[in-house]
Design a protein around this motif. Structure first.
Motif, PDB file in Angstrom:
ATOM      1  N   ASN A 174       0.826  -1.213   0.000  1.00 51.32           N
ATOM      2  CA  ASN A 174       0.000   0.000   0.000  1.00 51.32           C
ATOM      3  C   ASN A 174       0.857   1.258   0.000  1.00 51.32           C
ATOM      4  N   MET A 175       1.933   1.258   0.768  1.00 53.21           N
ATOM      5  CA  MET A 175       2.812   2.427   0.808  1.00 53.21           C
ATOM      6  C   MET A 175       3.481   2.659  -0.543  1.00 53.21           C
ATOM      7  N   ARG A 176       3.884   1.583  -1.208  1.00 52.84           N
ATOM      8  CA  ARG A 176       4.487   1.735  -2.543  1.00 52.84           C
ATOM      9  C   ARG A 176       3.462   2.273  -3.536  1.00 52.84           C
ATOM     10  N   GLN A 177       2.206   1.857  -3.393  1.00 50.95           N
ATOM     11  CA  GLN A 177       1.149   2.370  -4.261  1.00 50.95           C
ATOM     12  C   GLN A 177       0.924   3.867  -4.028  1.00 50.95           C
ATOM     13  N   LEU A 178       1.213   4.314  -2.816  1.00 54.01           N
ATOM     14  CA  LEU A 178       1.115   5.744  -2.507  1.00 54.01           C
ATOM     15  C   LEU A 178       2.331   6.517  -3.005  1.00 54.01           C
ATOM     16  N   GLY A 179       3.326   5.798  -3.507  1.00 54.87           N
ATOM     17  CA  GLY A 179       4.499   6.448  -4.065  1.00 54.87           C
ATOM     18  C   GLY A 179       5.683   6.544  -3.133  1.00 54.87           C
ATOM     19  N   TYR A 180       5.607   5.900  -1.975  1.00 54.97           N
ATOM     20  CA  TYR A 180       6.725   5.920  -1.034  1.00 54.97           C
ATOM     21  C   TYR A 180       7.826   4.964  -1.484  1.00 54.97           C
ATOM     22  N   GLN A 181       9.064   5.371  -1.261  1.00 55.84           N
ATOM     23  CA  GLN A 181      10.223   4.520  -1.503  1.00 55.84           C
ATOM     24  C   GLN A 181      10.633   3.875  -0.178  1.00 55.84           C
ATOM     25  N   LYS A 182      11.519   2.881  -0.259  1.00 55.64           N
ATOM     26  CA  LYS A 182      11.923   2.103   0.914  1.00 55.64           C
ATOM     27  C   LYS A 182      12.360   2.988   2.079  1.00 55.64           C
ATOM     28  N   GLU A 183      13.278   3.902   1.837  1.00 49.76           N
ATOM     29  CA  GLU A 183      13.794   4.752   2.914  1.00 49.76           C
ATOM     30  C   GLU A 183      12.701   5.651   3.492  1.00 49.76           C
ATOM     31  N   GLU A 184      11.803   6.127   2.642  1.00 48.36           N
ATOM     32  CA  GLU A 184      10.700   6.969   3.113  1.00 48.36           C
ATOM     33  C   GLU A 184       9.749   6.169   4.007  1.00 48.36           C
ATOM     34  N   ILE A 185       9.500   4.937   3.609  1.00 51.36           N
ATOM     35  CA  ILE A 185       8.616   4.076   4.399  1.00 51.36           C
ATOM     36  C   ILE A 185       9.225   3.828   5.775  1.00 51.36           C
ATOM     37  N   LEU A 186      10.506   3.465   5.806  1.00 47.73           N
ATOM     38  CA  LEU A 186      11.170   3.189   7.079  1.00 47.73           C
ATOM     39  C   LEU A 186      11.206   4.432   7.964  1.00 47.73           C
ATOM     40  N   SER A 187      11.482   5.582   7.374  1.00 49.95           N
ATOM     41  CA  SER A 187      11.508   6.836   8.123  1.00 49.95           C
ATOM     42  C   SER A 187      10.118   7.158   8.672  1.00 49.95           C
ATOM     43  N   PHE A 188       9.111   6.953   7.847  1.00 45.36           N
ATOM     44  CA  PHE A 188       7.730   7.205   8.249  1.00 45.36           C
ATOM     45  C   PHE A 188       7.325   6.272   9.390  1.00 45.36           C
ATOM     46  N   LEU A 189       7.687   5.003   9.271  1.00 42.72           N
ATOM     47  CA  LEU A 189       7.404   4.036  10.342  1.00 42.72           C
ATOM     48  C   LEU A 189       8.019   4.446  11.658  1.00 42.72           C
ATOM     49  N   LYS A 190       9.298   4.804  11.608  1.00 45.33           N
ATOM     50  CA  LYS A 190      10.017   5.183  12.813  1.00 45.33           C
ATOM     51  C   LYS A 190       9.387   6.414  13.457  1.00 45.33           C
ATOM     52  N   ALA A 191       9.106   7.438  12.657  1.00 48.17           N
ATOM     53  CA  ALA A 191       8.518   8.658  13.179  1.00 48.17           C
ATOM     54  C   ALA A 191       7.148   8.410  13.783  1.00 48.17           C
ATOM     55  N   THR A 192       6.346   7.609  13.098  1.00 48.10           N
ATOM     56  CA  THR A 192       4.989   7.301  13.592  1.00 48.10           C
ATOM     57  C   THR A 192       5.060   6.505  14.875  1.00 48.10           C
ATOM     58  N   TYR A 193       5.980   5.547  14.949  1.00 49.91           N
ATOM     59  CA  TYR A 193       6.148   4.734  16.140  1.00 49.91           C
ATOM     60  C   TYR A 193       6.563   5.602  17.324  1.00 49.91           C
ATOM     61  N   GLU A 194       7.484   6.512  17.097  1.00 51.89           N
ATOM     62  CA  GLU A 194       7.974   7.375  18.172  1.00 51.89           C
ATOM     63  C   GLU A 194       6.903   8.356  18.656  1.00 51.89           C
ATOM     64  N   GLU A 195       5.965   8.710  17.773  1.00 55.94           N
ATOM     65  CA  GLU A 195       4.862   9.602  18.167  1.00 55.94           C
ATOM     66  C   GLU A 195       3.892   8.884  19.100  1.00 55.94           C
TER      67      GLU A 195
END
Length: 121
Positions: A99-120
């Motif tokens: 789903n994230m790739r369908q939204l246009g996210y790349q691997k590093e963006e997905i991992l960064s997004f995951l980390k930021a969301t988890y920390e929030e």
């Protein structure tokens, strides 16, 4: 537990998935006794035969065992439970990444997004 059933898929398959989730999440710990078919069916609001079909499939894969006069119990094979838990987690992650790739996210963006969301939180 609240049973969430929809009409898009077979009810027994949804019951199977939800009981499986209860087992791997520890709601039904290894070795614990399950409620009777009738109790589970009444709680879920389904026909006992439908519940029986779901439980039979869980028994076929080894997550539960039937003791003739004592009822059904969650397997004591914690490795099996852990393997199924990891398999379910991988399926969830695969769907998320797709789903994230369908939204246009790349691997590093997905991992960064995951980390930021988890920390929030």
């Amino acid at each position: 537990m609240t049973w969430k059933l929809d009409s898009d898929r077979p009810i027994y398959a949804q019951l199977l998935e939800q009981i499986q989730m209860q087992i791997v999440s520890g709601q039904y710990p290894s070795g614990s006794k399950l409620p009777s078919v009738r109790e589970l069916a009444a709680h879920a609001g389904v026909n006992p035969n439908t519940m029986q079909k779901a439980l039979a499939e869980l028994e076929r894969v080894g997550l539960i065992q039937t003791m003739r006069t004592a009822g059904r119990f969650v397997t004591e094979d914690t490795l099996l439970i852990q393997n199924i838990r990891q398999s379910l987690a991988r399926e969830q992650l695969a769907g998320f990444f797709q789903n994230m790739r369908q939204l246009g996210y790349q691997k590093e963006e997905i991992l960064s997004f995951l980390k930021a969301t988890y920390e929030e939180g």
